[in-house]
Each structure stands twice: as C-alpha cells, then as structure tokens.
Design a protein around this motif. Structure first.
Motif, PDB file in Angstrom:
ATOM      1  N   PRO A 122       0.836  -1.208   0.000  1.00  0.00           N
ATOM      2  CA  PRO A 122       0.000   0.000   0.000  1.00  0.00           C
ATOM      3  C   PRO A 122       0.867   1.252   0.000  1.00  0.00           C
ATOM      4  O   PRO A 122       1.982   1.251   0.532  1.00  0.00           O
ATOM      5  N   VAL A 123       0.345   2.319  -0.582  1.00  0.00           N
ATOM      6  CA  VAL A 123       1.066   3.597  -0.611  1.00  0.00           C
ATOM      7  C   VAL A 123       0.411   4.628   0.306  1.00  0.00           C
ATOM      8  O   VAL A 123       0.877   5.753   0.410  1.00  0.00           O
ATOM      9  N   TYR A 124      -0.684   4.235   0.954  1.00  0.00           N
ATOM     10  CA  TYR A 124      -1.361   5.087   1.927  1.00  0.00           C
ATOM     11  C   TYR A 124      -1.518   4.313   3.234  1.00  0.00           C
ATOM     12  O   TYR A 124      -1.357   3.099   3.272  1.00  0.00           O
ATOM     13  N   ASP A 125      -1.866   5.023   4.292  1.00  0.00           N
ATOM     14  CA  ASP A 125      -2.168   4.343   5.552  1.00  0.00           C
ATOM     15  C   ASP A 125      -3.301   3.351   5.356  1.00  0.00           C
ATOM     16  O   ASP A 125      -3.276   2.236   5.877  1.00  0.00           O
ATOM     17  N   PHE A 126      -4.309   3.767   4.620  1.00  0.00           N
ATOM     18  CA  PHE A 126      -5.457   2.930   4.293  1.00  0.00           C
ATOM     19  C   PHE A 126      -6.164   3.530   3.087  1.00  0.00           C
ATOM     20  O   PHE A 126      -5.907   4.683   2.714  1.00  0.00           O
ATOM     21  N   CYS A 127      -7.036   2.736   2.495  1.00  0.00           N
ATOM     22  CA  CYS A 127      -7.768   3.198   1.320  1.00  0.00           C
ATOM     23  C   CYS A 127      -9.167   2.604   1.361  1.00  0.00           C
ATOM     24  O   CYS A 127      -9.390   1.494   0.884  1.00  0.00           O
ATOM     25  N   PRO A 170     -11.101  10.254  -7.390  1.00  0.00           N
ATOM     26  CA  PRO A 170     -10.171   9.351  -6.695  1.00  0.00           C
ATOM     27  C   PRO A 170     -10.873   8.081  -6.223  1.00  0.00           C
ATOM     28  O   PRO A 170     -12.043   8.123  -5.833  1.00  0.00           O
ATOM     29  N   CYS A 201     -10.039   6.192  -3.548  1.00  0.00           N
ATOM     30  CA  CYS A 201     -10.133   6.133  -2.089  1.00  0.00           C
ATOM     31  C   CYS A 201     -11.013   7.253  -1.545  1.00  0.00           C
ATOM     32  O   CYS A 201     -11.011   8.377  -2.051  1.00  0.00           O
ATOM     33  N   ASN A 249     -12.012  10.187   0.899  1.00  0.00           N
ATOM     34  CA  ASN A 249     -11.254  11.220   1.604  1.00  0.00           C
ATOM     35  C   ASN A 249     -11.067  10.785   3.053  1.00  0.00           C
ATOM     36  O   ASN A 249     -12.032  10.376   3.721  1.00  0.00           O
ATOM     37  N   SER A 250      -9.841  10.849   3.548  1.00  0.00           N
ATOM     38  CA  SER A 250      -9.541  10.328   4.889  1.00  0.00           C
ATOM     39  C   SER A 250     -10.362  11.009   5.977  1.00  0.00           C
ATOM     40  O   SER A 250     -10.620  10.416   7.030  1.00  0.00           O
ATOM     41  N   THR A 269      -6.597  -2.815  -0.138  1.00  0.00           N
ATOM     42  CA  THR A 269      -5.172  -2.524  -0.410  1.00  0.00           C
ATOM     43  C   THR A 269      -4.226  -3.068   0.651  1.00  0.00           C
ATOM     44  O   THR A 269      -3.011  -2.861   0.551  1.00  0.00           O
TER      45      THR A 269
END
Length: 217
Positions: free
Chosen positions: A29-34, A47, A49, A51-52, A91
């Motif tokens: 993964p390239v983010y903390d979470f998706c 996008p 994912c 929005n966090s 992810t």
C-alpha cells in the motif's frame, strides 16, 4: 555475435525477473489505508479512495462472521471476508474466511492460486492437510487452538471428524486469494465428456451423475 558482457547481462536479467516473479505478492500500500468510495466506477475520474476525513472507525470493523454459516444442508458453509464486504481490508493484501462444519462435513479439495492460508481451529476436531507437488500428503487431526498453514497454490482439504459442529478461521496473505474447488473445476466446467471419460475411466452414467452434482456448485 553476442559478446560475453551482453550474455552475462541477459543472464542477470533473467535471474532478476525470476526473483521478482517468485517474491511478488499483492502490491504494497502507498497510503495508511484506502477505503473505497461507494460512488467510484472504472469510468470515473474521481479518486478511488474515500477522503480520509470521511473515514470512521466503522470502516475497520466487521461483524459478519459472529454466527455460523448455514451448514445444515450440505454439512459445510464458508463465509469469505474480502474488501468487497469489509472496506477496511482494501489494499492491505489480506482477507479471511470463517468455515463451519457439521459432524462429518467436508471442505472439498481445493487451492488458492494467489495466497498462502493459515487456519486455526476455533471449535471441534478437524482432519486437515495438503498435498505437495510430489503427491505427499501432510495431514493430521487438529483440535481447538491448533493452527495449520497451507502453502500457496497447494491442494488442501478439511473434514470434521468429531461428533459435534466445528469451526475454522482462515486468513490469506492476499486481498483476492482465488478459489479453485477441484470437483467443481473438473465436473462443473465445460471440459469435454470424452476427455473426462478417458482420464478417469468413468462410464457415461457415472459422469452424468457427477456433472449433475457439481455443475451448480
């Protein structure tokens, strides 16, 4: 004429490619979470994912395997859990399954082409094992608290050998491990009858019975 240096470079390239193929799994993964957007489509430019700021703790909690699956009809029920039903898994390169067995229930020989599986017995006694590429069987009766690992792509199976219902929790190192049930893949597919008759030595009546049994699984 290929020089020695060019030859060595080609050999090195082949080695590197083989290392890459052997070690590849789900992408990191390239983010903390998706958490997937519910309004996302493959033709959309928005996008993928969410929005966090819109993500909540509920996205990371799943309660769908609290209760046993309906195993009374066939003796076995599997409740798979992937990012499709549990967005928080998206992810992260993992998924899992709850499997419930009636007494004598069987999880037919199958394999997962994209994942190694670990399975822990939550209740009951399960005869569990796998077959390697040399046709060696590694199998044993597992009891509550025992864990077994099934290497990626190898045929494995389980059967409840106790007198009461049993439950297994399995986890996979892939978001989409894939599932190939051998009886369904062979007798529920469109492989020509002639081939199956020759391969297994059945007669037409026996094959038709297997087709009927596994064709709708």
């Amino acid at each position: 004429m290929v020089s020695k240096k060019e030859h060595m470079m080609k050999v090195l390239l082949v080695i590197l490619l083989n290392i890459y193929v052997v070690s590849s799994s789900d992408p990191d993964p390239v983010y903390d979470f998706c958490i997937p957007r519910t309004d996302f489509s493959s033709n959309s430019n928005i996008p993928f994912c969410k929005n966090s700021s819109l993500v909540t703790v509920e996205d990371f909690i799943y309660s769908g395997i609290r209760n046993p699956g309906d195993f009374k009809k066939t003796g076995f029920a599997a409740t798979p859990v992937s990012s499709t039903v549990f967005p928080g898994l998206n992810t992260l390169g993992m998924s899992f399954v709850r499997a419930d067995f009636d007494a004598g229930g069987v999880n037919v020989p199958h394999y997962h082409p994209r994942a190694t599986e670990t399975a822990v017995v939550l209740e009951g006694k399960i005869y569990s094992g796998f077959v390697d590429t040399q046709n060696r069987v590694f199998a044993k009766v597992l009891e509550k608290g025992d864990v077994m690992v099934f290497p990626r792509g190898l045929l494995h199976f389980q059967m409840n050998v106790g007198d009461s219902p049993a439950t297994i929790f399995g986890s996979f190192d892939s978001q989409n491990p894939g599932l190939m049930k051998i009886p369904v893949a062979v007798f529920g597919s469109e492989i020509k009858d002639e081939l199956l008759l020759k391969a297994f030595g059945f007669n037409s009546k026996e094959l038709a019975k297997l087709r009927k049994r596994f064709g709708s699984s």
